[in-house]
Structures are given as structure tokens and as C-alpha cells.
Design a protein around this motif. Structure first.
Motif, PDB file in Angstrom:
ATOM      1  N   CYS A  31      17.266  -1.210   8.216  1.00  0.00           N
ATOM      2  CA  CYS A  31      17.724  -1.302   9.600  1.00  0.00           C
ATOM      3  C   CYS A  31      17.505   0.055  10.256  1.00  0.00           C
ATOM      4  O   CYS A  31      18.071   1.053   9.820  1.00  0.00           O
TER       5      CYS A  31
ATOM      6  N   GLU B 240      26.472   1.316   2.591  1.00  0.00           N
ATOM      7  CA  GLU B 240      25.362   1.429   3.519  1.00  0.00           C
ATOM      8  C   GLU B 240      24.852   2.856   3.406  1.00  0.00           C
ATOM      9  O   GLU B 240      25.615   3.799   3.540  1.00  0.00           O
TER      10      GLU B 240
ATOM     11  N   MET C  60      26.022  -2.749  14.858  1.00  0.00           N
ATOM     12  CA  MET C  60      24.683  -2.920  14.317  1.00  0.00           C
ATOM     13  C   MET C  60      24.703  -2.872  12.781  1.00  0.00           C
ATOM     14  O   MET C  60      24.118  -3.720  12.111  1.00  0.00           O
ATOM     15  N   LEU C  61      25.381  -1.890  12.214  1.00  0.00           N
ATOM     16  CA  LEU C  61      25.404  -1.749  10.763  1.00  0.00           C
ATOM     17  C   LEU C  61      26.256  -2.825  10.098  1.00  0.00           C
ATOM     18  O   LEU C  61      25.937  -3.263   8.988  1.00  0.00           O
TER      19      LEU C  61
ATOM     20  N   ALA D 148      18.941   2.592   7.707  1.00  0.00           N
ATOM     21  CA  ALA D 148      20.015   2.107   6.849  1.00  0.00           C
ATOM     22  C   ALA D 148      19.488   1.091   5.845  1.00  0.00           C
ATOM     23  O   ALA D 148      18.688   0.218   6.190  1.00  0.00           O
TER      24      ALA D 148
ATOM     25  N   ASN E 150      22.646   5.596   5.102  1.00  0.00           N
ATOM     26  CA  ASN E 150      22.068   5.860   6.415  1.00  0.00           C
ATOM     27  C   ASN E 150      21.451   7.239   6.380  1.00  0.00           C
ATOM     28  O   ASN E 150      22.135   8.234   6.264  1.00  0.00           O
TER      29      ASN E 150
ATOM     30  N   LEU F 267      26.883   1.467  17.003  1.00  0.00           N
ATOM     31  CA  LEU F 267      26.406   1.732  15.644  1.00  0.00           C
ATOM     32  C   LEU F 267      27.190   0.892  14.638  1.00  0.00           C
ATOM     33  O   LEU F 267      26.612   0.286  13.733  1.00  0.00           O
TER      34      LEU F 267
ATOM     35  N   THR G 192      18.412   2.154  13.282  1.00  0.00           N
ATOM     36  CA  THR G 192      19.493   2.074  14.265  1.00  0.00           C
ATOM     37  C   THR G 192      19.051   2.536  15.650  1.00  0.00           C
ATOM     38  O   THR G 192      18.024   3.205  15.803  1.00  0.00           O
ATOM     39  N   ASN G 193      19.876   2.219  16.614  1.00  0.00           N
ATOM     40  CA  ASN G 193      19.761   2.839  17.930  1.00  0.00           C
ATOM     41  C   ASN G 193      20.142   4.302  17.778  1.00  0.00           C
ATOM     42  O   ASN G 193      20.713   4.706  16.762  1.00  0.00           O
TER      43      ASN G 193
ATOM     44  N   ILE H  11      18.629   8.935  14.871  1.00  0.00           N
ATOM     45  CA  ILE H  11      18.484   7.529  14.510  1.00  0.00           C
ATOM     46  C   ILE H  11      18.662   7.449  13.001  1.00  0.00           C
ATOM     47  O   ILE H  11      18.462   8.431  12.287  1.00  0.00           O
TER      48      ILE H  11
END
Length: 138
Positions: free
Chosen positions: A101, A135, A87-88, A119, A137, A84, A103-104, A116
Motif C-alpha cells: 500500500c 503494518e 487507509m492503513l 506499507a 511502513n 492515514l 500511502t497518501n 509517503i
């Protein structure tokens, strides 16, 4: 099977648009991190949705909901979540600020539920009055 695919596609699209709309609104305000979270609590009409604002450099931040174990603590910490975090961080360093975005899956810090995230980048006012990128999320 195509009905399920259509529902998932619609959910992902709608959630992405909501995240982007919230980010656009937040970015036109002069709010601190705490004011941003308070306004996100008010904007979020879905009890099943938790919104978290993370600092890109530490992967820590504040949530709109607290843990049942610690009802007065709204802090979140994802610094130990390698996938995470990576990715972020990559998303946060990208040039296009209007993208969302997705996420996984990851274990939500507050409730332990596999989640999930959607973001988006937001700017909030820091303690010194300077605008800081965060960010969001959700």
C-alpha cells in the motif's frame, strides 16, 4: 516530462519491491517487534529512509530512527492521522497479504517531514510468544 514520470514510476516500483522483500523475509523469522526493528535498521542501507512498524489496532509502533528532540525515544503514534489511519486500516483488513500500500502524503511523526509510506503486512512474535500481525511502513 516523460523522464520525470519514468523516474517517479521507477522509484515507486523499486521502493514497493524492497518493502515486499523485507516483509517476506520478516514473515519467515520468529522475531519480536524489537528484533524486527533492529534487523530493519541493519537491512536499510539508505540513510534517507526511515522504517516504522505500526500496530494495526492502535496505529502506534516503533521507528528505526528517533527524533532529534528525544534521541532515546523511537515510538511513533499515528492514531490522530485520520486519512492515514483509515487507509492503513483498510489495507490491514484486506485479504491479500502480499500487496504493498503506497500511502497518501502524511507528516512523519519522528521528523515532521511530509512523507509517503510503503506499507506491507508483517507478523512478529508477541511477548506471550504468539504471532501478531503488524503494518510495516517504510
Amino acid at each position: 516530462m516523460s523522464t520525470l514520470k519514468n523516474e517517479v514510476t521507477a522509484y515507486l516500483g523499486n521502493s514497493s519491491r524492497i518493502a515486499e522483500d523485507w516483509a517476506n523475509y520478516i514473515n519467515h523469522q520468529d522475531w519480536t517487534l524489537e528484533e524486527t526493528i533492529e534487523n530493519l535498521r541493519q537491512m536499510n542501507a539508505d540513510e534517507d529512509v526511515m522504517v516504522q512498524v505500526l500496530m494495526l489496532d492502535t496505529m502506534q509502533g516503533i521507528s528505526t530512527k528517533s527524533s532529534e528532540k528525544t534521541p532515546d525515544d523511537y515510538t511513533v503514534k499515528y492514531d490522530g492521522y485520520y486519512a492515514l489511519n483509515k487507509m492503513l486500516s483498510t489495507f490491514g483488513n484486506s485479504e491479500n497479504g502480499s500487496d504493498v500500500c503506497i500511502t497518501n502524503s502524511f507528516t512523519n511523526y519522528i521528523n515532521g517531514i511530509l512523507s509517503i509510506g510503503f506499507a506491507v503486512k508483517v507478523q512478529v512474535t508477541g511477548v506471550d510468544g504468539a504471532r501478531e500481525e503488524r503494518e510495516r511502513n517504510g
